[in-house]
Design a protein around this motif. Structure first.
Motif, mmCIF file in Angstrom:
data_model
loop_
_atom_site.group_PDB
_atom_site.id
_atom_site.type_symbol
_atom_site.label_atom_id
_atom_site.label_comp_id
_atom_site.label_asym_id
_atom_site.label_seq_id
_atom_site.Cartn_x
_atom_site.Cartn_y
_atom_site.Cartn_z
ATOM 1 N N ALA A 20 33.873 34.084 2.148
ATOM 2 C CA ALA A 20 32.993 34.999 1.424
ATOM 3 C C ALA A 20 31.516 34.651 1.604
ATOM 4 C CB ALA A 20 33.346 34.996 -0.059
ATOM 5 N N ARG A 25 30.710 36.285 5.551
ATOM 6 C CA ARG A 25 30.309 37.298 4.553
ATOM 7 C C ARG A 25 31.341 38.407 4.372
ATOM 8 N NH1 ARG A 25 23.877 38.256 5.510
ATOM 9 N NH2 ARG A 25 23.289 36.102 5.193
ATOM 10 N N LEU A 26 32.588 38.045 4.253
ATOM 11 C CA LEU A 26 33.640 39.026 4.019
ATOM 12 C C LEU A 26 33.777 39.271 2.519
ATOM 13 C CD1 LEU A 26 36.287 37.688 6.527
ATOM 14 C CD2 LEU A 26 34.673 39.550 6.852
ATOM 15 N N LEU A 27 34.054 40.501 2.132
ATOM 16 C CA LEU A 27 34.108 40.857 0.724
ATOM 17 C C LEU A 27 35.455 40.553 0.084
ATOM 18 C CD1 LEU A 27 32.635 42.156 -1.658
ATOM 19 C CD2 LEU A 27 33.527 44.346 -0.898
ATOM 20 N N LEU A 28 36.529 40.875 0.740
ATOM 21 C CA LEU A 28 37.860 40.742 0.150
ATOM 22 C C LEU A 28 38.242 39.302 -0.201
ATOM 23 C CD1 LEU A 28 40.259 42.430 -0.711
ATOM 24 C CD2 LEU A 28 41.196 42.139 1.574
ATOM 25 N N SER A 30 36.526 37.006 -1.392
ATOM 26 C CA SER A 30 35.885 36.570 -2.635
ATOM 27 C C SER A 30 36.690 36.985 -3.862
ATOM 28 C CB SER A 30 34.464 37.127 -2.730
ATOM 29 O OG SER A 30 34.492 38.539 -2.781
ATOM 30 N N PHE A 31 37.444 38.064 -3.754
ATOM 31 C CA PHE A 31 38.278 38.498 -4.866
ATOM 32 C C PHE A 31 39.652 37.839 -4.858
ATOM 33 C CE2 PHE A 31 35.328 42.066 -4.336
ATOM 34 C CZ PHE A 31 34.790 42.091 -5.605
#
Length: 67
Positions: A20, A25-28, A30-31
């Motif tokens: 993340a 810088r990947l979004l998924l 991080s969740f």
């Protein structure tokens, strides 16, 4: 004594959270990054052995994540 595979989920969780941050810088991730750690913590036995395992896993997670 460490159980077989005890170190796998904290390491996977730390690696997902690392994705993340730059340069990926990947979004998924991080969740989803803390899900393996939460599943691993939920499966720990109660009592002294579970507390010791959680400290070992948390330290391993921190070592991989903070590097």
């Amino acid at each position: 004594m460490a159980r077989p595979g005890e170190r796998l989920l904290p390491i996977v969780s730390a690696l997902l959270l690392l994705l993340a941050f730059p340069p990926a810088r990947l979004l998924l991730p991080s969740f989803l990054g803390l899900v393996p750690l939460a599943v691993w913590l939920a499966r720990l036995p109660p009592g002294r052995e579970g507390r010791r395992a959680s400290v070992r896993g948390g330290a391993l997670f921190g070592l991989v994540f903070f590097g």
